[in-house]
Design an enzyme around this catalytic site. Sequence first.
Site, PDB file in Angstrom:
ATOM      1  N   GLU A   1       0.828  -1.211   0.000  1.00 55.29           N
ATOM      2  CA  GLU A   1       0.000   0.000   0.000  1.00 55.29           C
ATOM      3  C   GLU A   1       0.861   1.259   0.000  1.00 55.29           C
ATOM      4  O   GLU A   1       0.372   2.349  -0.279  1.00 55.29           O
ATOM      5  CB  GLU A   1      -0.946   0.019   1.206  1.00 55.29           C
TER       6      GLU A   1
ATOM      7  N   TYR B   1      -3.632   4.573   5.998  1.00 55.49           N
ATOM      8  CA  TYR B   1      -2.893   3.347   6.328  1.00 55.49           C
ATOM      9  C   TYR B   1      -1.545   3.329   5.611  1.00 55.49           C
ATOM     10  O   TYR B   1      -0.497   3.103   6.226  1.00 55.49           O
ATOM     11  CB  TYR B   1      -3.738   2.127   5.927  1.00 55.49           C
TER      12      TYR B   1
HETATM   13  P1  GDP Z   1      -6.424  -3.771   0.482  1.00 54.83           P
HETATM   14  O1  GDP Z   1      -5.799  -4.029  -0.844  1.00 54.83           O
HETATM   15  O2  GDP Z   1      -5.443  -3.837   1.604  1.00 54.83           O
HETATM   16  O3  GDP Z   1      -7.249  -2.531   0.522  1.00 54.83           O
HETATM   17  O4  GDP Z   1      -7.383  -5.046   0.761  1.00 54.83           O
HETATM   18  P2  GDP Z   1      -8.973  -5.223   0.718  1.00 54.83           P
HETATM   19  O5  GDP Z   1      -9.215  -6.688   0.663  1.00 54.83           O
HETATM   20  O6  GDP Z   1      -9.627  -4.486   1.840  1.00 54.83           O
HETATM   21  O7  GDP Z   1      -9.420  -4.537  -0.648  1.00 54.83           O
HETATM   22  C1  GDP Z   1      -8.963  -4.997  -1.896  1.00 54.83           C
HETATM   23  C2  GDP Z   1      -9.709  -4.278  -3.000  1.00 54.83           C
HETATM   24  O8  GDP Z   1     -11.073  -4.706  -2.993  1.00 54.83           O
HETATM   25  C3  GDP Z   1      -9.760  -2.750  -2.868  1.00 54.83           C
HETATM   26  O9  GDP Z   1      -9.545  -2.193  -4.141  1.00 54.83           O
HETATM   27  C4  GDP Z   1     -11.202  -2.469  -2.425  1.00 54.83           C
HETATM   28  O10 GDP Z   1     -11.679  -1.187  -2.798  1.00 54.83           O
HETATM   29  C5  GDP Z   1     -11.926  -3.560  -3.179  1.00 54.83           C
HETATM   30  N1  GDP Z   1     -13.263  -3.891  -2.666  1.00 54.83           N
HETATM   31  C6  GDP Z   1     -14.416  -3.942  -3.395  1.00 54.83           C
HETATM   32  N2  GDP Z   1     -15.464  -4.255  -2.612  1.00 54.83           N
HETATM   33  C7  GDP Z   1     -14.957  -4.413  -1.347  1.00 54.83           C
HETATM   34  C8  GDP Z   1     -15.567  -4.747  -0.098  1.00 54.83           C
HETATM   35  O11 GDP Z   1     -16.772  -4.959   0.010  1.00 54.83           O
HETATM   36  N3  GDP Z   1     -14.734  -4.829   0.988  1.00 54.83           N
HETATM   37  C9  GDP Z   1     -13.371  -4.605   0.871  1.00 54.83           C
HETATM   38  N4  GDP Z   1     -12.612  -4.711   1.953  1.00 54.83           N
HETATM   39  N5  GDP Z   1     -12.787  -4.277  -0.296  1.00 54.83           N
HETATM   40  C10 GDP Z   1     -13.569  -4.184  -1.391  1.00 54.83           C
END
Ligand code: GDP
Length: 347
Positions: A146, A172
């Site tokens: 990130e 973050y």
């Molecule tokens: P990150 O890469 O650390 O932000 O891990 P996440 O698993 O939280 O998110 C991965 C990607 O999934 C990001 O681009 C989010 O915007 C996308 N995303 C789409 N829908 C969702 C959702 O319902 N929950 C989360 N957590 N992420 C989502």
Amino acid sequence: MPDSTAPDTIAPDATAPAPQKRALITGITGQDGGHLAEFLNSKGYEVYGLIRGQRNARKEAFEAEFPYVHLIEADLTDQTSLIQAVLTSQPDEVYNLGAISHVGYSFRNPQLTADITGKGVLNLLEAVRIAGFAEKARFYQASTSEMFGGLDYNRPGAGYNEESLFHPRSPYGVAKLYAHWIARNYRESYGMFVSTGILFNHEGERRGLEFVTRKISNAVAAIHLGLQDHIELGDLYPKRDWGYAGDYVKGMWLMLQQDEPDDFVLATGETHSIEEFLQLAFAEIGIDNWKNYVRQNPEFMRPAEVDILLGDPSKAERVLGWTRDVDFPGLVKLMVQHDIKLLSPGK
Ligand code: GDP
């Protein structure tokens, strides 16, 4: 006459077992903490873990699953508790995995994220120094992809490596970048053995439900068992370099077994969209028309999105000999099957 061939000191017993190594882990109740505790225990380490709060709701379940871990009450924002934790555990290795680790949550709680994810590592590094372990203990800092931010100008075709530019896109990511640099600063300023692992997304059966992969595997299992009929998500186009967390904790450990401290990217070198994850996850329960089961909800979209993350793990593979056992389809399968088992009646 004394026997001149007799040794004047007692030779070390070559058959004696090596003294047990001791590891201190922050964030032990998180996904990586569990995988790392299991891995270090299998290597014969005595494992200590920090746990927060007076009555941490996760404590009982954690103790049942990891009876061999010594839990120490401490908080990354409380310097005195960290010094005491170092003195109690007398660590050979310190793994700083503790953080506010969810990007979406960090937008809603930016200051708390800065205090724990950012300044927490400074408190822990200082604790190691003040407790007199700067030379004895090796330190791992959990850095993150990130920090790169996924912007067009900043996106190398072959993936981000240890030399790529940082441009974090969330509170973050910004807090983790401070943590990354203060960790490197302690290596350069005090000669401490501090290594950082710039880990791309890593998932698995211990992932929290707030992350998109586990949210999907859990929902797909629930749909399969007739417990729910759809899933609500944010944007589906973002791409991530998703690996298996069990493979990544081995990389952390390898970093602390080297002759010199350094920085390493851990990634798979592949990137996949959320749509691809959905397609494989639904295929696992025999559903091809997955779009019928997915609804978009703006609540799950972010003020700033990281469109694509792709890492280049070649340095870790070359220097550490790091390898991965689980590929992308294997990861999706493992998570969906785990959740089906977990949600099945009378499991
Ligand atoms: P990150 O890469 O650390 O932000 O891990 P996440 O698993 O939280 O998110 C991965 C990607 O999934 C990001 O681009 C989010 O915007 C996308 N995303 C789409 N829908 C969702 C959702 O319902 N929950 C989360 N957590 N992420 C989502």
